[in-house]
Design a protein around this motif. Sequence first.
Motif, short mmCIF file in Angstrom:
data_model
loop_
_atom_site.label_atom_id
_atom_site.label_comp_id
_atom_site.label_asym_id
_atom_site.label_seq_id
_atom_site.Cartn_x
_atom_site.Cartn_y
_atom_site.Cartn_z
N ASN A 1 0.83 -1.22 0.00
CA ASN A 1 0.00 0.00 0.00
C ASN A 1 0.86 1.26 0.00
OD1 ASN A 1 -2.30 -1.51 -0.03
ND2 ASN A 1 -3.12 -0.72 1.91
N THR A 2 1.92 1.24 -0.77
CA THR A 2 2.88 2.35 -0.74
C THR A 2 3.29 2.76 -2.15
OG1 THR A 2 3.74 1.60 1.39
CG2 THR A 2 5.10 3.14 0.13
N ALA A 3 3.35 4.07 -2.34
CA ALA A 3 3.90 4.65 -3.57
C ALA A 3 5.21 5.35 -3.22
CB ALA A 3 2.92 5.63 -4.19
N TYR A 4 6.09 5.43 -4.20
CA TYR A 4 7.42 5.99 -3.96
C TYR A 4 7.74 7.05 -5.02
CZ TYR A 4 7.84 1.61 -1.37
OH TYR A 4 7.63 0.56 -0.51
N LEU A 5 8.62 7.95 -4.62
CA LEU A 5 9.19 8.89 -5.57
C LEU A 5 10.69 8.92 -5.32
CD1 LEU A 5 8.55 10.93 -7.86
CD2 LEU A 5 8.66 12.72 -6.10
N GLN A 6 11.44 8.27 -6.21
CA GLN A 6 12.89 8.28 -6.13
C GLN A 6 13.40 9.53 -6.84
OE1 GLN A 6 15.12 6.08 -4.61
NE2 GLN A 6 16.65 7.62 -5.16
N MET A 7 14.13 10.35 -6.11
CA MET A 7 14.61 11.62 -6.65
C MET A 7 16.13 11.61 -6.67
SD MET A 7 11.96 14.25 -4.75
CE MET A 7 12.70 13.99 -3.15
N ASN A 8 16.69 11.65 -7.86
CA ASN A 8 18.14 11.67 -8.04
C ASN A 8 18.60 13.01 -8.61
OD1 ASN A 8 18.20 8.95 -7.23
ND2 ASN A 8 17.97 8.24 -9.34
N SER A 9 19.87 13.28 -8.48
CA SER A 9 20.46 14.52 -9.02
C SER A 9 19.64 15.74 -8.62
CB SER A 9 20.55 14.43 -10.55
OG SER A 9 21.32 13.31 -10.94
N LEU A 10 19.35 15.82 -7.35
CA LEU A 10 18.50 16.92 -6.86
C LEU A 10 19.16 18.27 -7.06
CD1 LEU A 10 17.08 15.16 -3.72
CD2 LEU A 10 15.70 16.23 -5.50
N LYS A 11 18.31 19.26 -7.33
CA LYS A 11 18.75 20.63 -7.56
C LYS A 11 18.07 21.56 -6.55
CE LYS A 11 18.74 19.68 -12.53
NZ LYS A 11 18.19 20.11 -13.84
N PRO A 12 18.66 22.71 -6.29
CA PRO A 12 18.00 23.66 -5.38
C PRO A 12 16.57 24.01 -5.82
CG PRO A 12 20.28 24.28 -5.67
CD PRO A 12 20.03 23.14 -6.62
N VAL A 13 16.30 24.02 -7.12
CA VAL A 13 14.95 24.34 -7.60
C VAL A 13 13.94 23.25 -7.27
CG1 VAL A 13 15.75 25.84 -9.44
CG2 VAL A 13 15.43 23.40 -9.90
N ASP A 14 14.41 22.10 -6.81
CA ASP A 14 13.50 21.03 -6.40
C ASP A 14 12.99 21.25 -4.97
OD1 ASP A 14 15.68 18.76 -8.10
OD2 ASP A 14 13.73 19.50 -8.80
N THR A 15 13.52 22.25 -4.29
CA THR A 15 13.08 22.53 -2.92
C THR A 15 11.60 22.88 -2.89
OG1 THR A 15 15.27 23.30 -2.24
CG2 THR A 15 13.39 24.09 -0.97
N ALA A 16 10.84 22.13 -2.08
CA ALA A 16 9.40 22.31 -2.00
C ALA A 16 8.83 21.36 -0.96
CB ALA A 16 8.75 22.04 -3.36
N VAL A 17 7.56 21.55 -0.66
CA VAL A 17 6.81 20.54 0.08
C VAL A 17 6.23 19.59 -0.96
CG1 VAL A 17 4.88 20.07 1.62
CG2 VAL A 17 6.29 22.13 1.95
N TYR A 18 6.48 18.32 -0.76
CA TYR A 18 6.01 17.29 -1.70
C TYR A 18 4.79 16.59 -1.12
CZ TYR A 18 10.05 17.88 -4.70
OH TYR A 18 10.99 18.38 -5.57
N TYR A 19 3.76 16.46 -1.97
CA TYR A 19 2.52 15.84 -1.57
C TYR A 19 2.23 14.63 -2.46
CZ TYR A 19 1.60 20.40 0.58
OH TYR A 19 1.66 21.56 1.33
N CYS A 20 1.70 13.58 -1.87
CA CYS A 20 1.16 12.51 -2.68
C CYS A 20 -0.36 12.61 -2.67
CB CYS A 20 1.62 11.14 -2.21
SG CYS A 20 0.98 10.62 -0.62
N ALA A 21 -0.98 12.06 -3.70
CA ALA A 21 -2.41 12.17 -3.86
C ALA A 21 -2.94 10.95 -4.61
CB ALA A 21 -2.77 13.45 -4.60
N ALA A 22 -4.23 10.66 -4.40
CA ALA A 22 -4.87 9.52 -5.04
C ALA A 22 -6.01 9.99 -5.92
CB ALA A 22 -5.40 8.55 -3.98
N SER A 23 -6.17 9.29 -7.04
CA SER A 23 -7.20 9.65 -8.00
C SER A 23 -7.67 8.40 -8.73
CB SER A 23 -6.62 10.64 -9.02
OG SER A 23 -7.54 10.92 -10.05
N GLY A 24 -8.75 8.56 -9.50
CA GLY A 24 -9.21 7.45 -10.30
C GLY A 24 -8.34 7.22 -11.53
N ARG A 25 -7.65 8.28 -11.97
CA ARG A 25 -6.80 8.19 -13.15
C ARG A 25 -5.48 8.92 -12.90
NH1 ARG A 25 -9.15 10.80 -17.94
NH2 ARG A 25 -10.13 12.23 -16.48
N PRO A 26 -4.40 8.50 -13.56
CA PRO A 26 -3.09 9.15 -13.37
C PRO A 26 -2.99 10.44 -14.18
CG PRO A 26 -2.89 7.36 -14.94
CD PRO A 26 -4.32 7.31 -14.44
#
Length: 122
Positions: free
Chosen positions: A77-102
Amino acid sequence: QVQLVESGGGLVQAGASLRLSCTASGRTFSRAAMGWFRQAPGKEREFVAAISWSGSNTYYADSVKGRFTISRDNAKNTAYLQMNSLKPVDTAVYYCAASGRPVTIATMYDSWGQGTQVTVSS
């Protein structure tokens, strides 16, 4: 609705990697498409990545394509987000969400986590 809890955020240097997790409970996770969004201070929430319920289809924002990978483990019951080569512009609050369609539109998602902070220093 499905209840979502993100984890895995933190403070890293540019070029580093992080893996975010989104653990779900409630309605059948395995039948929900999952998305990741992010919101930086003073900016609107933006689409990052999405994955179909089966995991066979994935979608990415151009800004993260080739660096981020979305995946899921329906048995956990888990989703993942693998983030590589991170940049300063990637700075943010990250949210996951569920929907009927991607989809890429935030308003199409009906369940949201509380968010996890990712800060990338230069």
